[in-house]
Scaffold this active site. Structure first.
Site, PDB file in Angstrom:
ATOM      1  N   HIS A 133       0.854  -1.196   0.000  1.00 52.19           N
ATOM      2  CA  HIS A 133       0.000   0.000   0.000  1.00 52.19           C
ATOM      3  C   HIS A 133       0.882   1.235   0.000  1.00 52.19           C
ATOM      4  O   HIS A 133       1.931   1.236   0.647  1.00 52.19           O
ATOM      5  CB  HIS A 133      -0.917   0.015   1.224  1.00 52.19           C
ATOM      6  CG  HIS A 133      -2.060   0.948   1.076  1.00 52.19           C
ATOM      7  ND1 HIS A 133      -1.961   2.289   1.349  1.00 52.19           N
ATOM      8  CD2 HIS A 133      -3.318   0.739   0.631  1.00 52.19           C
ATOM      9  CE1 HIS A 133      -3.121   2.862   1.095  1.00 52.19           C
ATOM     10  NE2 HIS A 133      -3.963   1.950   0.647  1.00 52.19           N
TER      11      HIS A 133
ATOM     12  N   ASP B  35      -8.105  -5.312  -0.408  1.00 50.55           N
ATOM     13  CA  ASP B  35      -8.592  -6.128  -1.518  1.00 50.55           C
ATOM     14  C   ASP B  35      -8.351  -7.622  -1.310  1.00 50.55           C
ATOM     15  O   ASP B  35      -9.069  -8.445  -1.878  1.00 50.55           O
ATOM     16  CB  ASP B  35      -7.939  -5.665  -2.832  1.00 50.55           C
ATOM     17  CG  ASP B  35      -8.377  -4.260  -3.192  1.00 50.55           C
ATOM     18  OD1 ASP B  35      -9.586  -3.982  -3.085  1.00 50.55           O
ATOM     19  OD2 ASP B  35      -7.521  -3.429  -3.551  1.00 50.55           O
TER      20      ASP B  35
HETATM   21  N1  COA Z   1       4.115  -7.411  -4.663  1.00 42.76           N
HETATM   22  C1  COA Z   1       5.450  -7.449  -4.794  1.00 42.76           C
HETATM   23  N2  COA Z   1       6.248  -6.411  -4.522  1.00 42.76           N
HETATM   24  C2  COA Z   1       5.667  -5.280  -4.112  1.00 42.76           C
HETATM   25  C3  COA Z   1       4.286  -5.173  -3.944  1.00 42.76           C
HETATM   26  C4  COA Z   1       3.491  -6.292  -4.240  1.00 42.76           C
HETATM   27  N3  COA Z   1       2.171  -6.262  -4.103  1.00 42.76           N
HETATM   28  N4  COA Z   1       3.980  -3.931  -3.506  1.00 42.76           N
HETATM   29  C5  COA Z   1       5.147  -3.276  -3.398  1.00 42.76           C
HETATM   30  N5  COA Z   1       6.165  -4.091  -3.768  1.00 42.76           N
HETATM   31  C6  COA Z   1       7.558  -3.765  -3.798  1.00 42.76           C
HETATM   32  C7  COA Z   1       7.847  -2.713  -4.864  1.00 42.76           C
HETATM   33  O1  COA Z   1       8.036  -3.309  -6.135  1.00 42.76           O
HETATM   34  C8  COA Z   1       9.068  -2.069  -4.306  1.00 42.76           C
HETATM   35  O2  COA Z   1      10.172  -2.917  -4.576  1.00 42.76           O
HETATM   36  P1  COA Z   1      11.605  -2.300  -4.950  1.00 42.76           P
HETATM   37  O3  COA Z   1      11.989  -1.452  -3.757  1.00 42.76           O
HETATM   38  O4  COA Z   1      12.455  -3.498  -5.135  1.00 42.76           O
HETATM   39  O5  COA Z   1      11.389  -1.495  -6.188  1.00 42.76           O
HETATM   40  C9  COA Z   1       8.837  -2.099  -2.804  1.00 42.76           C
HETATM   41  O6  COA Z   1       7.917  -3.162  -2.570  1.00 42.76           O
HETATM   42  C10 COA Z   1       8.262  -0.816  -2.253  1.00 42.76           C
HETATM   43  O7  COA Z   1       7.040  -0.518  -2.911  1.00 42.76           O
HETATM   44  P2  COA Z   1       6.487   0.966  -2.953  1.00 42.76           P
HETATM   45  O8  COA Z   1       7.316   1.771  -3.887  1.00 42.76           O
HETATM   46  O9  COA Z   1       6.420   1.474  -1.563  1.00 42.76           O
HETATM   47  O10 COA Z   1       5.030   0.752  -3.573  1.00 42.76           O
HETATM   48  P3  COA Z   1       4.082   1.921  -4.107  1.00 42.76           P
HETATM   49  O11 COA Z   1       3.675   2.768  -2.964  1.00 42.76           O
HETATM   50  O12 COA Z   1       4.672   2.621  -5.273  1.00 42.76           O
HETATM   51  O13 COA Z   1       2.865   1.052  -4.637  1.00 42.76           O
HETATM   52  C11 COA Z   1       0.954  -0.285  -4.655  1.00 42.76           C
HETATM   53  C12 COA Z   1       1.769   0.740  -3.856  1.00 42.76           C
HETATM   54  C13 COA Z   1      -0.375  -0.516  -3.940  1.00 42.76           C
HETATM   55  C14 COA Z   1       0.683   0.265  -6.068  1.00 42.76           C
HETATM   56  C15 COA Z   1       1.756  -1.598  -4.739  1.00 42.76           C
HETATM   57  O14 COA Z   1       1.981  -2.089  -3.441  1.00 42.76           O
HETATM   58  C16 COA Z   1       1.066  -2.634  -5.588  1.00 42.76           C
HETATM   59  O15 COA Z   1       1.212  -2.622  -6.834  1.00 42.76           O
HETATM   60  N6  COA Z   1       0.296  -3.584  -4.959  1.00 42.76           N
HETATM   61  C17 COA Z   1      -0.435  -4.567  -5.724  1.00 42.76           C
HETATM   62  C18 COA Z   1      -1.727  -3.982  -6.273  1.00 42.76           C
HETATM   63  C19 COA Z   1      -2.766  -3.781  -5.187  1.00 42.76           C
HETATM   64  O16 COA Z   1      -3.009  -4.651  -4.386  1.00 42.76           O
HETATM   65  N7  COA Z   1      -3.403  -2.620  -5.243  1.00 42.76           N
HETATM   66  C20 COA Z   1      -4.444  -2.246  -4.294  1.00 42.76           C
HETATM   67  C21 COA Z   1      -3.933  -1.171  -3.381  1.00 42.76           C
HETATM   68  S1  COA Z   1      -5.076  -0.842  -2.066  1.00 42.76           S
END
Ligand code: COA
Length: 384
Positions: A266, A317
């Protein structure tokens, strides 16, 4: 910016960590609160009308006020404009496989057209419009599912929104326990501060545009799998893994391919999503001893691996998809249900933005070619 001011060179990708405004509707610091109330008792009560009233009117309703809102939402759901229903009916014949999210986005846009929504009105009119939109979008979803299933559009049940929508989507009146947990999911999905779709809606009305245009943009924004679309992807993921013993190789494969695992992580909650914790417990209690228990074992295994390998915790979710599946709902309505619930939060933000508006217009750092001379058309050769 005045010409003498320095050109910006720093920015936060995805606006991460950027404070883009203020709101009195919701806070995420410490725990999630709607207008100052902790999410936990609201979620346990599972009363969507109570929460929609709180978000739109600013205070919890009395019993009479809550029932009044239930009646207004149900009346809006029962009386969709016939011009919109007719247009959707024709689309359902030619585009029966279109995503319900696209039908909702189109339906809300059409509602704006038939309601001649072109200028923000006084606050009371906006609140009435917001209440109407909640009922209308719920009814649009149910009508689209009927139409694309070749059924006549059924009447809207005289019940609280959670029970009525669940009945319309499953074709049978829910038990009290089913309506209660479905109501909890609506409460948890209702509002979440400056998320992408809410920010999109606020940006639209900040230009002086109307509520329906804002909500149309919000639905399009919610559809993406990194936002609301994730709840549908979660069930696809669980189906793809199949069983708990296949969880570890599947997760490792995602990491190796640099794919995100849907339902985890998140932007704001880096130490776990309080909503996921609450609903996860309720989901496990609901399915315990039923056929869906197998899916819970698989979900628990994926959670343990994600925590161990990346210190990532589930977001809302993750359990919501399992609850909807256990309630017998088809995957294609998962994100549209999120739309129905979030309509309360979106419209509250639209009203708040209109009430204290300034055009939302950030800056960017230019990363294109250096200044260059314009060549006449005849002198150009293809650069490809
Ligand atoms: N699966 C695998 N790796 C994940 C991840 C996931 N669901 N969510 C974050 N990461 C990883 C990122 O790739 C990043 O890795 P890196 O440092 O090697 O590049 C690290 O964790 C930090 O992530 P961050 O940059 O803090 O994430 P964000 O704030 O840009 O993205 C989301 C947030 C929600 C978009 C992301 O967690 C995601 O795509 N989740 C899956 C989709 C989802 O469930 N969406 C609903 C949100 S309520």
């Amino acid at each position: 910016m005045a010409a003498s001011e320095p050109t910006p060179t720093a920015f936060a990708k995805g606006l991460a960590g950027v404070v883009a405004g203020q709101t009195a509707i919701c806070s995420l610091s410490g725990t999630l609160r709607y207008r100052g109330y902790d999410i936990e008792p609201l979620a346990r009560a599972g009363d969507f009308e109570e929460v929609a009233f709180l978000l739109l009117h600013g205070e919890l309703p009395t019993a009479a006020e809550r029932d009044g809102l239930q009646r207004r939402i149900a009346a809006a759901a029962a009386h969709l404009p016939s011009a919109v229903l007719d247009a959707l009916e024709r689309l359902a014949v030619t585009e029966p496989h279109a995503a319900p999210m696209d039908a909702l986005r189109t339906g809300v846009s059409m509602l704006g057209l038939v309601e001649r929504d072109d200028t923000p009105g006084p606050a009371a009119a906006l609140v009435a419009q917001a209440e109407r939109l909640i009922g209308q979008v719920a009814a649009l979803l149910a009508a689209w599912i009927d139409m694309t299933s070749g059924r006549p559009v059924a009447a809207w049940p005289d019940a609280p929104l959670a029970a009525a929508l669940l009945e319309r989507l499953t074709g049978r009146p829910p038990t009290a326990a089913e309506a209660a947990i479905f109501g909890t999911t609506l409460v948890l999905y209702a509002e979440h501060e400056f998320n992408a779709s809410t920010f999109a809606a606020r940006t639209v009305v900040s230009t002086g545009s109307d509520m329906h245009s804002a909500i149309t943009a919000a639905i399009g924004t919610l559809k993406g799998p990194l936002h609301g679309g994730a709840n549908e992807k979660v069930l696809e993921v669980l189906g793809e893994i199949g069983s708990a013993d296949r969880a570890r190789p599947w997760v490792e494969e995602q990491f190796a391919a640099k794919r995100v695992v849907m339902g985890f992580g998140h932007r704001v909650y880096k130490d776990g999503d309080v909503r996921a914790k609450l609903l996860g417990e309720m989901c496990r209690a609901m399915v315990s001893g039923t056929q869906a228990d197998g899916l819970e074992a698989l979900a628990a295994e994926v959670e343990a691996i994600m925590l161990e390998r990346k210190a990532l915790k589930p977001n809302l979710d993750w359990p919501a998809a399992r609850v909807y599946h256990a309630l017998g709902l088809p995957v294609k309505v998962f994100t549209p249900i999120f739309v129905v619930a979030r309509m309360s939060g979106w419209t509250a933000h639209v009203i708040e933005q209109i009430g204290d508006n300034r055009l939302i217009r950030p800056l960017s750092v230019y990363s294109g070619p250096a200044p260059r001379d314009y060549p006449p058309l005849a002198s150009r050769s293809s650069g490809f």
